[in-house]
Design a protein around this motif. Structure first.
Motif, PDB file in Angstrom:
ATOM      1  N   ARG A 152      -6.429   6.418 -11.984  1.00 56.77           N
ATOM      2  CA  ARG A 152      -6.647   6.553 -10.537  1.00 56.77           C
ATOM      3  C   ARG A 152      -7.813   5.663 -10.132  1.00 56.77           C
ATOM      4  NH1 ARG A 152      -2.684   8.691 -11.058  1.00 56.77           N
ATOM      5  NH2 ARG A 152      -1.994  10.827 -10.822  1.00 56.77           N
ATOM      6  N   VAL A 159      -5.585  -2.954   0.084  1.00 60.61           N
ATOM      7  CA  VAL A 159      -4.424  -2.979  -0.828  1.00 60.61           C
ATOM      8  C   VAL A 159      -3.112  -3.157  -0.059  1.00 60.61           C
ATOM      9  CG1 VAL A 159      -3.208  -1.712  -2.651  1.00 60.61           C
ATOM     10  CG2 VAL A 159      -5.679  -1.494  -2.417  1.00 60.61           C
ATOM     11  N   THR A 188       1.256  -5.662  -6.363  1.00 61.57           N
ATOM     12  CA  THR A 188       1.284  -4.367  -5.668  1.00 61.57           C
ATOM     13  C   THR A 188       2.692  -3.763  -5.577  1.00 61.57           C
ATOM     14  OG1 THR A 188       1.246  -5.637  -3.619  1.00 61.57           O
ATOM     15  CG2 THR A 188      -0.812  -4.617  -4.278  1.00 61.57           C
ATOM     16  N   TYR A 195      -0.125   3.832  -3.561  1.00 62.11           N
ATOM     17  CA  TYR A 195      -1.447   3.908  -2.938  1.00 62.11           C
ATOM     18  C   TYR A 195      -1.347   4.638  -1.605  1.00 62.11           C
ATOM     19  CZ  TYR A 195       0.482  -0.365  -0.855  1.00 62.11           C
ATOM     20  OH  TYR A 195       1.294  -1.279  -0.248  1.00 62.11           O
ATOM     21  N   PHE A 209      -8.231   2.658   0.012  1.00 57.19           N
ATOM     22  CA  PHE A 209      -7.086   3.355  -0.571  1.00 57.19           C
ATOM     23  C   PHE A 209      -7.427   4.084  -1.864  1.00 57.19           C
ATOM     24  CE2 PHE A 209      -5.394   0.083   2.077  1.00 57.19           C
ATOM     25  CZ  PHE A 209      -4.311   0.685   2.694  1.00 57.19           C
ATOM     26  N   LEU A 211      -5.636   4.810  -5.323  1.00 52.05           N
ATOM     27  CA  LEU A 211      -4.559   4.180  -6.099  1.00 52.05           C
ATOM     28  C   LEU A 211      -4.103   5.113  -7.223  1.00 52.05           C
ATOM     29  CD1 LEU A 211      -6.004   0.556  -6.702  1.00 52.05           C
ATOM     30  CD2 LEU A 211      -5.018   1.530  -4.622  1.00 52.05           C
TER      31      LEU A 211
END
Ligand SMILES: Cc1cc2nc3c(=O)[nH]c(=O)nc-3n(C[C@H](O)[C@H](O)[C@H](O)COP(=O)(O)OP(=O)(O)OC[C@H]3O[C@@H](n4cnc5c(N)ncnc54)[C@H](O)[C@@H]3O)c2cc1C
Length: 385
Positions: A152, A159, A188, A195, A209, A211
């Motif tokens: 995480r 992002v 991504t 995210y 964000f 993730l």
């Protein structure tokens, strides 16, 4: 030691200032409110060759240095339209890939980072590790020739409009079983990568964000540089990050001071401009002195970095980032005060900067962690943590 910028640097400053003036605060403010990126400005800055100034010419960059990239960061912020992702994409990620990537990785990533068509975010912060990045737990496990990442990250900027994130993870040392850091370029759209935006109070175009990396499978060439030297590689990106953060704060401070001075010269409530009163002019003058001192340290850090003195640049970049954040916070605070009630009215666009300027006291590295660094490495005091 020269304190005069070269003809090229002066011309660059002028060209970026003109670009910034065409966009400015009026362009930025509505997008920041909606938390939408400054795509048009980003693209034009990239097309003009300003985003990749620090990157090698053979990969589409400008072949200049961090000093020049910092000029771009400072001038755009001074025009009220700073690009946060400049701190991340060309400065951190571009530097690391440019220095340590394989020729194929450089060819794959750098031209896009240089012209802005590729944005690479940077994910190091984790919910539990926080400032103690030695404690990150995002792991990368080998599976055949692939890597499988789990973990995480938190507060990672931009992002949603990035094509990739440079993830700081850990791999297991085959001999000792201990975890060591490694850097991965993660597109991504990779399956297993999710995210979600964090609801932040700060009003800025780029969102932050959380993730989630759940069995994210990456090919062997996603590992940037050497698996055994990631710490050194990581540090290589942090000096440019701090220089750019300092440049951004310097520009924001200039923007706020310019606004304050214009207002103080024009607003009259006792039959003469309020700037006549030393209760206003002295704090503005003090803010100006402190901003210029911070800028000088930022320029020293950039010059040392460009001359190849990583150690000297490290100390100066940390000090510059600290000083510029504090100076910019003071400039914005005094600009709001100078405007009285108008300082908090949406129309004047200064109230939001109170939090905006303050971000630099926390990110990319907090004030306290810089003071820890200075206490330990500049002063030789014992480590406290
Ligand atoms: C707007 C914004 C954008 C960001 N963008 C990114 C990004 O793109 N990528 C990314 O990876 N991260 C990003 N971050 C995260 C940022 O780098 C961290 O918030 C920052 O490093 C502080 O970590 P933390 O929030 O976990 O605070 P913590 O580590 O929990 O610290 C909390 C407080 O304790 C203090 N503290 C902690 N340890 C010590 C100590 N040893 N001595 C003294 N004081 C201490 C800190 O200074 C801080 O004041 C962003 C953050 C913000 C706010």
């Amino acid at each position: 030691m020269g304190f005069r910028e070269t003809e090229e640097q002066i011309a660059l400053r002028k060209a970026v200032a003109e670009l910034g003036k065409r966009y400015g605060h009026d362009y930025t403010a509505p997008l920041a409110r909606k938390r939408e990126p400054l795509t048009e400005l980003w693209n034009e800055t990239g097309r003009s060759g300003f985003l990749g100034l620090n990157l090698p010419e053979e990969y589409g960059g400008g072949g200049a240095g961090m000093y020049e990239l910092a000029i771009v960061g400072e001038e755009l912020n001074a025009a009220g339209c700073g690009l946060l992702m400049m701190v991340v994409s060309p400065a951190i990620c571009g530097t690391i890939i440019g220095r340590y990537g394989s020729p194929e990785q450089k060819q794959h990533w750098l031209p896009g980072i240089a012209d802005g068509s590729t944005i690479m975010a940077f994910g190091i912060t984790e919910p539990d590790a926080g400032s103690n990045s030695h404690n990150i737990t995002t792991t990368a496990r080998r599976d055949g020739t692939d890597w499988v990442l789990n973990g995480r990250k938190i507060y990672v900027s931009g992002v949603d409009h990035a094509q990739a994130v440079l993830i700081v993870a850990r791999t297991e040392d085959a001999k000792t079983g201990r975890l060591k850091p490694a850097l991965f370029a993660l597109p991504t759209d990779t399956p297993g990568f999710e995210y979600t935006a964090i609801d932040m109070d700060v009003v800025m175009p780029d969102k932050q964000f959380l993730l989630f990396l759940d069995d994210v499978r990456l090919p062997a060439d996603a590992l940037i540089g050497d698996e055994d030297a990631a710490l050194a590689q990581l540090f290589a990106g942090l000096n440019p990050e701090r220089i750019m953060a300092a440049a951004g704060s310097t520009g924001m401070g200039r923007y706020a001071l310019d606004r304050a001075v214009a207002y103080a010269n024009q607003r009259e409530v006792w039959g003469k401009p309020i700037g006549t009163h030393q209760g206003l002019s002295h704090p503005l003058a003090k803010a100006k002195v402190e901003l210029e001192l911070a800028k000088l340290m930022m320029q020293k850090a950039a010059s040392l970095y460009d001359s190849g003195d990583d150690m000297g640049a490290g100390e100066a970049a940390n000090m510059a980032k600290y000083a510029a954040a504090e100076a910019s916070i003071a400039c914005v605070d005094q600009a709001v005060q100078t405007h009285g009630g108008n300082g908090l009215a949406h129309e004047y666009g200064l109230g939001n900067l109170l939090i905006g300027a303050r971000v630099a006291r926390i990110a990319p590295v907090s004030r306290e962690m810089i003071l820890n660094f200075v206490a330990q490495f500049s002063l030789g005091l014992p480590k406290s943590y």
